[in-house]
Design an enzyme around this catalytic site. Structure first.
Site, PDB file in Angstrom:
ATOM      1  N   HIS B  60      66.892 -28.273 -18.799  1.00 35.08           N
ATOM      2  CA  HIS B  60      65.744 -28.841 -18.084  1.00 35.08           C
ATOM      3  C   HIS B  60      64.492 -28.616 -18.921  1.00 35.08           C
ATOM      4  O   HIS B  60      64.468 -27.793 -19.840  1.00 35.08           O
ATOM      5  CB  HIS B  60      65.609 -28.229 -16.691  1.00 35.08           C
ATOM      6  CG  HIS B  60      65.305 -26.763 -16.679  1.00 35.08           C
ATOM      7  ND1 HIS B  60      66.155 -25.818 -17.212  1.00 35.08           N
ATOM      8  CD2 HIS B  60      64.243 -26.075 -16.204  1.00 35.08           C
ATOM      9  CE1 HIS B  60      65.634 -24.615 -17.041  1.00 35.08           C
ATOM     10  NE2 HIS B  60      64.468 -24.732 -16.446  1.00 35.08           N
ATOM     11  N   HIS B  62      61.607 -27.181 -18.687  1.00 30.90           N
ATOM     12  CA  HIS B  62      60.632 -26.096 -18.612  1.00 30.90           C
ATOM     13  C   HIS B  62      60.472 -25.514 -20.021  1.00 30.90           C
ATOM     14  O   HIS B  62      61.438 -25.429 -20.777  1.00 30.90           O
ATOM     15  CB  HIS B  62      61.087 -25.010 -17.630  1.00 30.90           C
ATOM     16  CG  HIS B  62      60.773 -25.345 -16.201  1.00 30.90           C
ATOM     17  ND1 HIS B  62      61.426 -24.786 -15.135  1.00 30.90           N
ATOM     18  CD2 HIS B  62      59.843 -26.193 -15.666  1.00 30.90           C
ATOM     19  CE1 HIS B  62      60.919 -25.261 -14.010  1.00 30.90           C
ATOM     20  NE2 HIS B  62      59.977 -26.130 -14.298  1.00 30.90           N
ATOM     21  N   ASP B  64      60.196 -22.686 -21.383  1.00 33.39           N
ATOM     22  CA  ASP B  64      61.020 -21.573 -21.869  1.00 33.39           C
ATOM     23  C   ASP B  64      62.451 -21.993 -22.191  1.00 33.39           C
ATOM     24  O   ASP B  64      63.254 -21.167 -22.631  1.00 33.39           O
ATOM     25  CB  ASP B  64      60.990 -20.415 -20.862  1.00 33.39           C
ATOM     26  CG  ASP B  64      61.341 -20.855 -19.442  1.00 33.39           C
ATOM     27  OD1 ASP B  64      60.808 -21.873 -18.979  1.00 33.39           O
ATOM     28  OD2 ASP B  64      62.160 -20.170 -18.799  1.00 33.39           O
ATOM     29  N   HIS B 148      67.555 -26.885  -9.153  1.00 30.49           N
ATOM     30  CA  HIS B 148      66.395 -26.129  -9.630  1.00 30.49           C
ATOM     31  C   HIS B 148      65.118 -26.833  -9.162  1.00 30.49           C
ATOM     32  O   HIS B 148      65.189 -27.833  -8.444  1.00 30.49           O
ATOM     33  CB  HIS B 148      66.475 -26.017 -11.158  1.00 30.49           C
ATOM     34  CG  HIS B 148      65.548 -24.991 -11.731  1.00 30.49           C
ATOM     35  ND1 HIS B 148      65.373 -23.739 -11.195  1.00 30.49           N
ATOM     36  CD2 HIS B 148      64.729 -25.034 -12.819  1.00 30.49           C
ATOM     37  CE1 HIS B 148      64.492 -23.072 -11.924  1.00 30.49           C
ATOM     38  NE2 HIS B 148      64.086 -23.825 -12.898  1.00 30.49           N
ATOM     39  N   ASP B 218      69.214 -23.035 -15.383  1.00 30.18           N
ATOM     40  CA  ASP B 218      68.517 -22.463 -14.228  1.00 30.18           C
ATOM     41  C   ASP B 218      68.963 -23.177 -12.965  1.00 30.18           C
ATOM     42  O   ASP B 218      68.789 -24.391 -12.841  1.00 30.18           O
ATOM     43  CB  ASP B 218      67.003 -22.644 -14.377  1.00 30.18           C
ATOM     44  CG  ASP B 218      66.428 -21.753 -15.471  1.00 30.18           C
ATOM     45  OD1 ASP B 218      67.223 -21.143 -16.215  1.00 30.18           O
ATOM     46  OD2 ASP B 218      65.193 -21.675 -15.571  1.00 30.18           O
TER      47      ASP B 218
END
Lengths: 310, 310
Positions: B60, B62, B64, B148, B218
């Site tokens: 995904h 994000h 990080d 998520h 995640d």
């Protein structure tokens, strides 16, 4: 004031050096120059704190100098930072930051101001700088065009001179009563006692010069930079290569350790700090040896190194 | 085949854990799942090589989990990579990569293909996958919608079953001459000798099952994922929190170690590997204890950990 080296490698990280990032901590404020990838890791390790007053100055928009902004912003938000953050860099910096915030879909918890740098004062002493100056500052940040493969800036942080020491003895002799009037004189203003005017210089010693720190970013040496860095107490300069790679330095528009030393010497920089070492070198011994033939006071930056500036 | 853990921390790096990045090395190819900031540092340290066949799958968008792509691409270019690179991720991955290549002004030295993932086969065995499959593959990569805060995928790498062992004895008994015909039978094709047809199963032992590796990215647990991960030999699962933070796990749409273990148990995953640990925990002892109450074979991932998959 102290200088903290968070990343001192050129272009790609090595086992012991991260990508470009240098911080100056000063009166509780962090002034960061460049934020290469992993800057947040080094910043965390240095324990500098996530909610400090902070300004970030990017020298140029190569990834190894600016990708770290993104992780810093994300982690600051995770840490619920509320203090505003100012980011300055060459044209394109605003798009880089805002496009990534949008694409990575995170919401900063604090205000971010992004300023495009042009040569001259980026932060002025008294709110007169072109790029900043929304609050009175006791230092200024100046930018000068560097000589690299893309638009790049070098920066100087120049502390405002501090007034001389206040002589209580002289003030008492002149009959100026202790209290508010002493404070006014210390601030450099005239005062009147019984119709008689006293000037600050009657009670203040010689003005104490502020410190000057120069940061080259990625650059070849140039006459413009030599002038820009005149009188630096500390000059942190691109020393990507050794003399043997002078050709490569010119092609990639970086400097050798000797070139950094020559420029520092001509500019009268008191201390030269070499940084941005190519990953091809195992240690900094060659850089130090070559630079020390030219300049009397040379240090090689290392990750986690700190310099206390008196 | 081996699994290398290059980054096992959630959201922000810690002293001992970098951001999400897991690699599978297989027949000289690198299959990377997520590339958090500093992935290139961990990748360099692991000595995996810059010019290998390689595919990157992002769970995904994000920061990080994907910021590290940028430094990887830059360093690959510095290292003069020529081998094509495939990157897969949720919608937005292409813009993230191409916009940053443009904004950071670097020119990759190798072809990059970027594919948008949707549930199903991303890489098919025989060129029949939706997202890839331009060359015959002996593994497939499947994607499943994770649960998520933004669009996120879990992945499964499933090796093609290998044919059973070839019995020279049986082949000789049947009168099939050694040579080209043996090879055809090994490849699973029929052969004809003196007008008589022989089928592969007459000379091959039982088919040997390929290994199956699941990567959750995640996510909260979900019935869909439980089904998706059925029969994994190794399941690498989000274990951001401990039981005490179950509420927080639900709010942020992550899993606890226990939830990971329950799902792994229900899915019949042979080995569970916990990863993506919140920076709030000092060590993985709590995660292991809570998960081992539920699943018999649990490991906690650590940066630089390797698992040899027989």
């Amino acid at each position: 004031m102290r200088i903290l080296f968070l990343g001192t490698s050129a272009a790609q990280p090595t086992a012991s050096r991260g990508l470009s990032c240098t911080c100056i901590e000063r009166n509780g404020e962090i002034i960061m120059f460049d934020a290469g990838e992993c800057a947040q890791t080094a910043y965390t390790r240095a324990g500098l704190g996530w909610n400090k007053r902070m300004r970030i100055f990017i020298t140029h928009l190569h990834g190894d100098h600016c990708i770290g902004i993104l992780g810093l912003l994300q982690t600051m938000s995770m840490q619920r930072r509320t203090e505003p953050l100012e980011i300055f860099g060459p044209a394109g910096i605003e798009e880089f930051v805002t496009a990534n915030i949008r694409m990575l879909g995170f919401a900063p918890t604090f205000p971010i101001t992004i300023g495009t740098v042009s040569p001259g004062a980026v932060i002025g002493y008294g709110g007169d700088g072109r790029g900043g100056g929304r609050r009175r500052s006791d230092y200024e940040i100046l930018a000068c065009r560097a000589s690299h493969t893309i638009t790049a800036f070098s920066y100087v942080l120049r502390e405002r001179n501090r007034p001389g020491r206040f002589s209580e003895e002289n003030a008492a002799k002149l009959g100026i009563p202790r209290g508010r009037l002493w404070g006014r004189l210390q601030e450099g203003r005239e005062v009147v006692v019984d119709g008689k005017t006293f000037r600050p210089e009657q009670v203040l010693g010689e003005e104490r010069p502020g410190k000057v720190i120069g940061i080259s970013g990625d650059t070849m040496p140039s006459a413009e930079l030599e002038e820009f860095f005149v009188g630096c107490d500390y000059l942190i300069f691109d020393a990507t290569f050794l003399d043997g790679e002078q050709q490569r330095a010119a092609e990639t528009r970086h400097s050798t350790a000797s070139q950094a030393a020559l420029l520092a010497k001509s500019a009268g920089a008191k201390n030269l700090i070499l940084t941005h070492f190519s990953a091809r070198y195992r240690d900094d011994a060659g850089h130090l040896a070559e630079a020390r033939r030219i300049h009397p006071c040379v240090t090689a930056a290392a990750d986690r190194m700190e310099i206390q500036v008196a």
